[in-house]
Design an enzyme around this catalytic site. Sequence first.
Site, PDB file in Angstrom:
ATOM      1  CG  PHE A 134      -1.888   1.024   1.400  1.00 43.97           C
ATOM      2  CD1 PHE A 134      -3.107   0.911   0.751  1.00 43.97           C
ATOM      3  CD2 PHE A 134      -1.649   2.140   2.180  1.00 43.97           C
ATOM      4  CE1 PHE A 134      -4.068   1.912   0.881  1.00 43.97           C
ATOM      5  CE2 PHE A 134      -2.607   3.139   2.312  1.00 43.97           C
ATOM      6  CZ  PHE A 134      -3.819   3.012   1.663  1.00 43.97           C
ATOM      7  CG  ASP A 203       0.372  -2.524   7.109  1.00 43.85           C
ATOM      8  OD1 ASP A 203      -0.743  -2.891   7.536  1.00 43.85           O
ATOM      9  OD2 ASP A 203       0.602  -1.373   6.698  1.00 43.85           O
ATOM     10  CE  LYS A 229      -7.623  -0.244   5.251  1.00 45.60           C
ATOM     11  NZ  LYS A 229      -6.188  -0.254   4.920  1.00 45.60           N
ATOM     12  NE  ARG A 374     -10.007  -2.557  -2.516  1.00 50.52           N
ATOM     13  CZ  ARG A 374      -9.490  -2.104  -1.389  1.00 50.52           C
ATOM     14  NH1 ARG A 374      -8.327  -2.571  -0.968  1.00 50.52           N
ATOM     15  NH2 ARG A 374     -10.101  -1.194  -0.667  1.00 50.52           N
TER      16      ARG A 374
HETATM   17  C1  LIG Z   1      -5.464   0.945   4.916  1.00 44.71           C
HETATM   18  C2  LIG Z   1      -3.994   0.835   4.997  1.00 44.71           C
HETATM   19  C3  LIG Z   1      -3.227   1.853   5.569  1.00 44.71           C
HETATM   20  C4  LIG Z   1      -3.911   3.117   6.032  1.00 44.71           C
HETATM   21  O1  LIG Z   1      -3.079   4.050   6.602  1.00 44.71           O
HETATM   22  P1  LIG Z   1      -3.738   5.259   7.427  1.00 44.71           P
HETATM   23  O2  LIG Z   1      -2.617   6.013   7.949  1.00 44.71           O
HETATM   24  O3  LIG Z   1      -4.631   4.639   8.470  1.00 44.71           O
HETATM   25  O4  LIG Z   1      -4.582   6.036   6.464  1.00 44.71           O
HETATM   26  C5  LIG Z   1      -1.859   1.663   5.668  1.00 44.71           C
HETATM   27  N1  LIG Z   1      -1.270   0.526   5.227  1.00 44.71           N
HETATM   28  C6  LIG Z   1      -1.992  -0.473   4.644  1.00 44.71           C
HETATM   29  C7  LIG Z   1      -1.327  -1.709   4.185  1.00 44.71           C
HETATM   30  C8  LIG Z   1      -3.364  -0.334   4.514  1.00 44.71           C
HETATM   31  O5  LIG Z   1      -4.068  -1.299   3.933  1.00 44.71           O
END
Ligand SMILES: *Cc1c(COP(=O)(O)O)cnc(C)c1O
Length: 404
Positions: A134, A203, A229, A374
Amino acid sequence: MGADQQLTARAADLDAADPIAAMRERFDLGGDEVVYLDGNSLGAMPRSVPAAMADVVEHQWREGKIRSWRESGWWDAPERVGDRIGRLIGAGPGQCVVGDSTSVTIFRSLCSALRIATDADPGRTEIVLDSTTFPTDGYVAASVARCSGATVLRASPAEMGNALGARTAVVLCNNVDYRTGRWWDLPAITTQVHSCGAYAMWDLSHSAGAIPIGVDEHDVDFAVGCTYKFLCGGPGSPAYSYVRHNLLERIDQPLPGWCSHADPFGMSDEYQPAPGISRMRSGTPEILSLLALNAALDVFDGVAIGEIRRKNLALTEYFCDCVGQWTPALEPALAPGLPRGSQVSLRHPDAAHIMTRLVSRGVIGDFRPPDILRFGFAAPYLRFADAARAAQELAAVLDDARVG
Ligand SMILES: *Cc1c(COP(=O)(O)O)cnc(C)c1O
């Protein structure tokens, strides 16, 4: 019975046999007309939240005011809620704390991991980053590297072994690919990372609350993830960080604040890190969103994550079967047989347009560039009948497009 009816009948059978079907009652979904398949972006609202929030605002804040830091347990909420999330990811108590966004939490944990690695071995100056990550994780890793003189090497989790070496300090990897839904083998990759002498940071944004992770069991060093989520904590609910117990005393984190001080109310000019996981805090916790998250987590009470996992595997398999039969023009983003998280991603050159049409028919998924549709399957509140309906609407959208 025709093949179509057989598929629909299978949904009814699977729903009737679902051991966690009653979890759906713990959510306020605002009616049955909408099929909500975006719980991998923002989980649906648990029924426990509004009353808990009303209590926090009207009693704890309005009446209690400053006293509530102690009397309502606000001060310790980051650790207390952290332990509840710990249970869901397989962490024993005292290793998880909640606060700040995922992005900030990644910065804090990644920099902490890098400092531990480089202090022990100055030759270890490389961050290995999941190349399918991400975006935020990549931006943060690049900044951590610039702040510390480290470098970033991108590598696919499938080929992590080739990227690791004597220079590797820490590996930052996603448990589930947010685009394709690919579920990476956390125990195997963690073992690879350790065998080269580096630290493993995961993560868990797309796996916590959906998949048993076992951070303690698999010797994960650091983990982070968001809570809005599959954990359903609400928009912008704060993130968590996990640190393995035997690393806690070595943590020298990059965002120390008065709330991570050993004696926060001593107001000393000298920084002394708090013992334990509290040293991963920074400033004043975001009490409103933290306590909304706390209330939301009630939905997981008395349910094993393994049950949720069994159901989301069955739901996604069933949805893939429907799509295979009704919308063969959509290509699965993940080759059949590869391990899948709790989502199904389908490719189509006109994906953005298809999703807009689908949403207008009451099936909420999302689009990720360039060509991905998705669909997140949050097992606690979805039924197999919802998966069937989503696939039928998808087929109708594609049919319309062909005619129109
Ligand atoms: C959703 C997500 C984030 C979100 O980061 P925020 O700082 O909460 O906006 C970060 N890393 C991954 C892998 C995600 O899926």
